[in-house]
Design an enzyme around this catalytic site. Structure first.
Site, PDB file in Angstrom:
ATOM      1  N   TYR A 154       0.760  -1.132  -0.039  1.00 54.08           N
ATOM      2  CA  TYR A 154      -0.060   0.056   0.146  1.00 54.08           C
ATOM      3  C   TYR A 154       0.827   1.217   0.053  1.00 54.08           C
ATOM      4  O   TYR A 154       0.659   2.092  -0.723  1.00 54.08           O
ATOM      5  CB  TYR A 154      -0.809  -0.145   1.143  1.00 54.08           C
ATOM      6  CG  TYR A 154      -1.740   1.321   1.465  1.00 54.08           C
ATOM      7  CD1 TYR A 154      -2.928   1.147   0.533  1.00 54.08           C
ATOM      8  CD2 TYR A 154      -1.605   2.144   1.997  1.00 54.08           C
ATOM      9  CE1 TYR A 154      -3.774   2.381   0.400  1.00 54.08           C
ATOM     10  CE2 TYR A 154      -2.324   3.236   2.187  1.00 54.08           C
ATOM     11  CZ  TYR A 154      -3.531   3.213   1.335  1.00 54.08           C
ATOM     12  OH  TYR A 154      -4.289   4.548   1.315  1.00 54.08           O
ATOM     13  N   ASP A 188     -11.452   8.848   5.041  1.00 51.80           N
ATOM     14  CA  ASP A 188     -10.199   9.469   4.948  1.00 51.80           C
ATOM     15  C   ASP A 188     -10.463  10.997   4.535  1.00 51.80           C
ATOM     16  O   ASP A 188     -10.961  11.299   3.604  1.00 51.80           O
ATOM     17  CB  ASP A 188      -9.372   8.864   3.630  1.00 51.80           C
ATOM     18  CG  ASP A 188      -8.163   9.681   3.617  1.00 51.80           C
ATOM     19  OD1 ASP A 188      -7.886  10.751   4.482  1.00 51.80           O
ATOM     20  OD2 ASP A 188      -7.282   9.003   2.877  1.00 51.80           O
ATOM     21  N   ASP A 206      -2.582   5.521   9.155  1.00 51.58           N
ATOM     22  CA  ASP A 206      -3.794   4.726   8.566  1.00 51.58           C
ATOM     23  C   ASP A 206      -4.132   3.540   9.342  1.00 51.58           C
ATOM     24  O   ASP A 206      -3.229   2.865   9.874  1.00 51.58           O
ATOM     25  CB  ASP A 206      -3.585   4.258   7.078  1.00 51.58           C
ATOM     26  CG  ASP A 206      -3.481   5.520   6.154  1.00 51.58           C
ATOM     27  OD1 ASP A 206      -4.036   6.742   6.651  1.00 51.58           O
ATOM     28  OD2 ASP A 206      -3.383   5.299   4.859  1.00 51.58           O
TER      29      ASP A 206
END
Lengths: 124, 124
Positions: B13, B37, B97
């Site tokens: 990612y 997000d 994240d």
């Protein structure tokens, strides 16, 4: 509910993890709080269940150093490293804790991201 | 579902955030994935909604550096810094994240912890 209030709770949390009693740490939590530490384990619901987690820290010599802190409104992510000594061992643990806060800045939920790879135990 | 598989997705990612197309990034997601997000914003449900988020990155020159990574089973937390250049500006963003994975190691949910304080934009 402001980012500033959340940030204050995060800073105080890392401070108390290093030097506070279980009772002091629990004051940061809302009564209905849920804690999952480590992530994937059975959640602890309510202050009595959460107290056990911090009670084991009380007799240890501890210090904690904050790392990355990200706060947005009533959400925060904080990494820190805690080193504790007791029972003839030094333990170093480096979690990332994810928190959600209520409108008084109290922790509603905490989920701790770490695995055995992030935990070192050595004799002293 | 193993920590190792989750870790591989996290590494890929961060790599693709720096150098991949939106389509490549979307391949890491499960079809039913949900992305928030930044944290606290309206969740994007499903690949089409998520695609918009990464499509804006495509025309930009980017690089990304991972920071703290914590993985436990099908959960992960990763901090990274992405620097992108385009439209006459350099943007630096440093989120944390939080991800959950399905049993194939695909991202089921991603929540990005950052605020305006973690975003710098400057003319180049």
């Amino acid at each position: 509910m402001g980012t500033q209030q959340s940030r204050a709770t995060v800073d105080r949390y890392v401070e108390l993890v290093a030097s506070g009693t279980a009772a002091q740490i629990l004051e940061l939590y809302a009564p209905e709080a849920v804690v999952e530490d480590p992530i994937g384990s059975e959640p602890r619901r309510g202050l009595e269940a959460i107290r056990e987690l911090y009670a084991v820290l009380e007799p240890l010599q501890r210090k904690a150093e904050p790392g990355v802190i990200r706060v947005s409104g009533n959400h925060a992510a904080v990494s820190f490293t805690m080193v504790s000594e007791g029972h003839g061992h030094r333990m170093t643990i480096s979690p990332v804790d994810i928190m959600e806060f209520d409108d008084k800045g109290r922790i509603l939920s905490m989920r701790a991201y770490w695995s055995q790879d992030d935990l070192q135990v050595e004799p002293i």
